[in-house]
Every structure is written in C-alpha cells, then in structure tokens.
Design an enzyme around this catalytic site. Sequence first.
Site, short mmCIF file in Angstrom:
data_model
loop_
_atom_site.label_atom_id
_atom_site.label_comp_id
_atom_site.label_asym_id
_atom_site.label_seq_id
_atom_site.Cartn_x
_atom_site.Cartn_y
_atom_site.Cartn_z
N CYS A 1 0.83 -1.21 0.00
CA CYS A 1 0.00 0.00 0.00
C CYS A 1 0.86 1.26 0.00
CB CYS A 1 -0.92 0.02 1.22
SG CYS A 1 -2.08 -1.35 1.27
N ALA A 2 1.93 1.23 0.78
CA ALA A 2 2.84 2.37 0.84
C ALA A 2 3.49 2.60 -0.52
CB ALA A 2 3.91 2.15 1.91
#
Length: 197
Positions: free
Chosen positions: A87-88
């Site tokens: 996600c990052a």
Amino acid sequence: MQKYISFLAASCFCSLMLLSPNAIANEKTQVLMGEKTVTLEGQLPKLTQMAPGFKVVDEHFTPVTLSDFKGKTVLISSVPSLDTGVCALQTKRFNSEVSHFSDDVIMLTISADLPFAQKRFCKVENVDKIKVLSDSVWRDFGEKYGLLIQDYGLLARAIFIIDAEGKLQYQELVPNITEHPNYDAALAALKTIQALQ
C-alpha cells in the site's frame, strides 16, 4: 470515436478478466488476502456509467466528495492500509506519477486508515502531490464501490479512473490484495482517457 469505443471495449474486457468468477455472476465478490479468501460487500460500479458519488474525509476530518472534482479526470487508488508495504509503495508510485499529467488530472488514495495515521504517513514518506483520503468515518466509498472487506473493515486493492464527465472508464480489482495493481495499464488508460476529453 472508433478509437474511443475500442478502448472502452478493451477496458471492459480487461476489467472482467480481473474480477473473480463470482463477481461476473452478480454474486458476492471474493478476492484473496494472501492465501485466505475474503468477501467484499456490495458490487463494483459499472463501466461507462456515471461513477457513484461518495463522501470521505481529509486529514482534518473535513468531508470530501467526488463532486468536488467535477470536470477533472480522477484516478482513485484504493488500498487496505498505508501501514503495509504494498500500500505504501502504491501510494508513493502514484504520488510520483501525478506530476507527469496536467492539472486536469487528480489522483486520490483512499483507505480506511484514520486521518491521523494518513497524515503521519504522508509526512514521513513525503507524499504531497496526491490527495490521501479516509473512508474510516462513513465507509461510504467502500460500500458504493463494492470494496469493503467483510468482517475486516478494510478496503480491497483497486484502481478506478473517472473521466471529466463523471463516467467510470477504467477499473481494476486486484485479485489478491497482497499484490500490486497493474500500474502501467492504469497509467496508459489515464493518458488515453485524458487525451479524449
């Protein structure tokens, strides 16, 4: 016009291929979370139709709606949690890509993380070119876009592109939320959609 129709047809086919068989049969959509199968609440919106409106909040808990970006081409990057590696990286990738587009393109990252956590992440990771928004208050985005993971309260990983007229022109529901979306396909679609506006 023919080029536009061909692009839409290809997008529809591509999106259907990315969904589970259950989604195509209008049943509950299921995706993988690693090796575990999870069920999503609601249904994905239909391509070439008006994109569903939604209400989320920014880092100050100020409501933000899809209509706030009326007349813009909007790419929405949905992620389960900014505190996870994929996600990052997904959020940072779109943060770096948005500068390659005109001001008529808006990129959003939406997760169910609390705004406090999102603000901290953006500061640490220097994410300052896209809008990072939270679906933690009403779960409105997750429910209307069929991404809310049942029993987890998180969003599935997905990409949506909405054209300047408000129609949904591209979507990818990532079959396994631990994996990356197809960045190249989404960015190519965004360029094509923008060029046709």
